[in-house]
Design an enzyme around this catalytic site. Structure first.
Site, PDB file in Angstrom:
ATOM      1  N   HIS A 120      -4.886  10.749  -2.807  1.00 12.36           N
ATOM      2  CA  HIS A 120      -3.743   9.850  -3.004  1.00 12.36           C
ATOM      3  C   HIS A 120      -3.712   9.331  -4.442  1.00 12.36           C
ATOM      4  CE1 HIS A 120      -1.492   5.957  -2.434  1.00 12.36           C
ATOM      5  NE2 HIS A 120      -0.658   6.833  -1.891  1.00 12.36           N
TER       6      HIS A 120
ATOM      7  N   ASP B  42       2.412   9.135  -0.342  1.00 14.35           N
ATOM      8  CA  ASP B  42       2.057   8.105   0.633  1.00 14.35           C
ATOM      9  C   ASP B  42       2.005   8.659   2.056  1.00 14.35           C
ATOM     10  OD1 ASP B  42       1.946   6.355  -1.484  1.00 14.35           O
ATOM     11  OD2 ASP B  42       3.701   5.186  -0.894  1.00 14.35           O
TER      12      ASP B  42
END
Length: 118
Positions: free
Chosen positions: A48, A92
């Protein structure tokens, strides 16, 4: 943005763990990151972080970018609107799905990153 990311996490994990539990986990979950991820969940956070870095290189501001998404069957689904919004939403959504699959080891929460993350 980070609030939407928190909501995506809740969507993917069916509300089983508060999003804040991921804010200080391992070497990469939370602000910054260094060293080798301590486990699968921490690897989700590193991926991420790397995704947000790529978004930044594209001229996006991932922590502030608002995007459109839906929670369908406990799966975050992005609604494409623009290059930056879609890219950040995809970062996300992928992380939220990864978090939902990865085991959470309480021993890796709030670790001493100075000694464990080299």
């Amino acid at each position: 943005n980070l609030i939407q990311f928190s909501n995506m996490i809740q969507c993917a994990n069916k509300g089983s763990r508060p999003s804040l539990h991921y804010a200080d986990y391992g070497c990469y979950c939370g602000w910054g990151g260094s060293g080798t991820p301590v486990d699968e969940l921490d690897r989700c956070c590193k991926v991420h972080d790397d995704c947000y870095d790529q978004a930044g290189k594209k001229g996006c501001f991932p922590k502030l970018t608002l995007y459109s998404w839906d929670c369908t069957g406990n799966v975050p689904i992005c609604n494409p609107k623009s290059k930056c919004k879609d890219f950040v939403c995809a970062c996300d959504a992928a992380a939220a799905k990864c978090f939902a699959k990865a085991p959470y080891n309480k021993a890796n929460w709030n670790i001493d990153t100075k000694t464990r993350c080299k």
